[in-house]
Motif scaffolding. Sequence first.
Motif, PDB file in Angstrom:
ATOM      1  N   HIS A 248       5.146  13.702  -5.642  1.00  0.00           N
ATOM      2  CA  HIS A 248       6.127  14.751  -5.966  1.00  0.00           C
ATOM      3  C   HIS A 248       6.202  15.080  -7.456  1.00  0.00           C
ATOM      4  O   HIS A 248       5.782  14.303  -8.301  1.00  0.00           O
ATOM      5  CB  HIS A 248       7.506  14.416  -5.390  1.00  0.00           C
ATOM      6  CG  HIS A 248       8.197  13.206  -5.963  1.00  0.00           C
ATOM      7  ND1 HIS A 248       8.733  13.170  -7.229  1.00  0.00           N
ATOM      8  CD2 HIS A 248       8.484  12.003  -5.403  1.00  0.00           C
ATOM      9  CE1 HIS A 248       9.326  12.003  -7.425  1.00  0.00           C
ATOM     10  NE2 HIS A 248       9.180  11.256  -6.342  1.00  0.00           N
TER      11      HIS A 248
ATOM     12  N   ASP B 131       8.299   9.567 -10.236  1.00  0.00           N
ATOM     13  CA  ASP B 131       8.943   8.329 -10.659  1.00  0.00           C
ATOM     14  C   ASP B 131       8.055   7.149 -10.255  1.00  0.00           C
ATOM     15  O   ASP B 131       6.959   7.341  -9.719  1.00  0.00           O
ATOM     16  CB  ASP B 131      10.336   8.235 -10.012  1.00  0.00           C
ATOM     17  CG  ASP B 131      10.281   8.483  -8.517  1.00  0.00           C
ATOM     18  OD1 ASP B 131       9.237   8.210  -7.897  1.00  0.00           O
ATOM     19  OD2 ASP B 131      11.285   8.973  -7.962  1.00  0.00           O
TER      20      ASP B 131
ATOM     21  N   ASP C 135       6.961   7.008  -6.536  1.00  0.00           N
ATOM     22  CA  ASP C 135       5.985   8.035  -6.192  1.00  0.00           C
ATOM     23  C   ASP C 135       4.591   7.665  -6.683  1.00  0.00           C
ATOM     24  O   ASP C 135       3.611   7.734  -5.928  1.00  0.00           O
ATOM     25  CB  ASP C 135       6.435   9.361  -6.816  1.00  0.00           C
ATOM     26  CG  ASP C 135       5.590  10.517  -6.337  1.00  0.00           C
ATOM     27  OD1 ASP C 135       5.423  10.642  -5.120  1.00  0.00           O
ATOM     28  OD2 ASP C 135       5.087  11.274  -7.180  1.00  0.00           O
TER      29      ASP C 135
ATOM     30  N   ASP D 104       6.779  10.266  -0.490  1.00  0.00           N
ATOM     31  CA  ASP D 104       8.036  10.204  -1.272  1.00  0.00           C
ATOM     32  C   ASP D 104       8.612  11.590  -1.594  1.00  0.00           C
ATOM     33  O   ASP D 104       9.358  11.733  -2.560  1.00  0.00           O
ATOM     34  CB  ASP D 104       7.803   9.392  -2.571  1.00  0.00           C
ATOM     35  CG  ASP D 104       9.105   8.903  -3.217  1.00  0.00           C
ATOM     36  OD1 ASP D 104      10.036   8.551  -2.479  1.00  0.00           O
ATOM     37  OD2 ASP D 104       9.183   8.896  -4.472  1.00  0.00           O
TER      38      ASP D 104
HETATM   39 MN    MN Z   1      10.575   9.462  -5.954  1.00  0.00          MN
END
Ligand code: MN
Length: 326
Positions: free
Chosen positions: A24, A28, A31, A88
């Motif tokens: 995504h 983060d 992910d 995610d």
């Molecule tokens: Mn995430």
Amino acid sequence: AAANEFLNIVGLINESNKILVVGHIMPDGDDISSVLSLSMGLQKIGKEVVSAIDWKIPSYFNEIQEVSSIKTFEEAKDFNPDLIIIVDASSPDRVGRFSEILSKFKVVVIDHHGTNVFFGNYNWVDSSFGAAAQMILRLNKELGVKYDERLAHINLMGIETDTGFFKYSNADERVFRDAAELISLGARPDLIARMILENKKLEQFLLLSRMIEKLKLDCEGTLAYSYLSQEDYKEFNCSEEDSGGFVSEIRSIKGVEVAIFLSEFEKGEIHVSFRSKEWFDVSKVAVILGGGGHPRAAGATIKGNIEEIVEEVVRVTKSVLEGERK
Ligand code: MN
Ligand code: 5GP
Ligand code: MN
């Protein structure tokens, strides 16, 4: 249904050769961990894999060498896979420009957000997992992937970061069991914590003082919020990736149930981060604002003037908070 979908996805992967693994935007730790762990697992069982994220990866992840294998949208868009696996991400807007090519391919979504909109042809969505990386661990094991130290370490990163280094309410028994398993295979939770938490540039540390100067409390101290504009970032010689963790600092104030941090991105979009401590479901507010997330951590991206958006977001949050207060 989730168990069925898991086995359907295992079957699909087994009959595919070329697989594109997509993460995504605003990636983060969970992910990046999920993208890399799945890609490494698929490569180990002989698949041709391209990993891609349509966003700049925050520089503190560069210590993980494998991050350099993650391609940009431009680099990945001509791959022509048999299967796309998205990890995610709760909705198509979260994959950036990859959303425009999804209709041409078979798409699998693996996610743990309660706000997921089931946008794949196959969707394994289970919000009982603290991290998408736990789902990847299960998928890899079902596919017969042999774990080495490196894969174990990278897989642990997602579990560690999405549970706030094992301290949020999603850090349940299964999280600790999965972490223990990966640690026994060679993962190093201390190195992950140090890379992310104790690796700040001095400028970034000083930027926190600006966020604190702008901090406001409302609703008898249960709501706290602050924001940083592009001018703030520039003044401190920083960029938007340097305010990671600020929203958790706001939540750490005694008596605060809901913390909001707004950040003006260079592109002009405002990213809103919500966190709550004990009971308030911030994903509800995020959904009202066009975003999504989890009960204790959610976000949204809004276009417009930062000061006006701060006011609007606080107003919407207050009205939901005041309606639900215990
Ligand atoms: Mn995430
Ligand atoms: P963060 O505040 O760390 O950016 O995000 C917290 C959570 O909210 C994450 O689980 C993330 O996936 C979700 N989230 C953050 N921003 C957005 C957004 O713009 N749209 C959606 N749908 N979810 C978001
Ligand atoms: Mn996650």
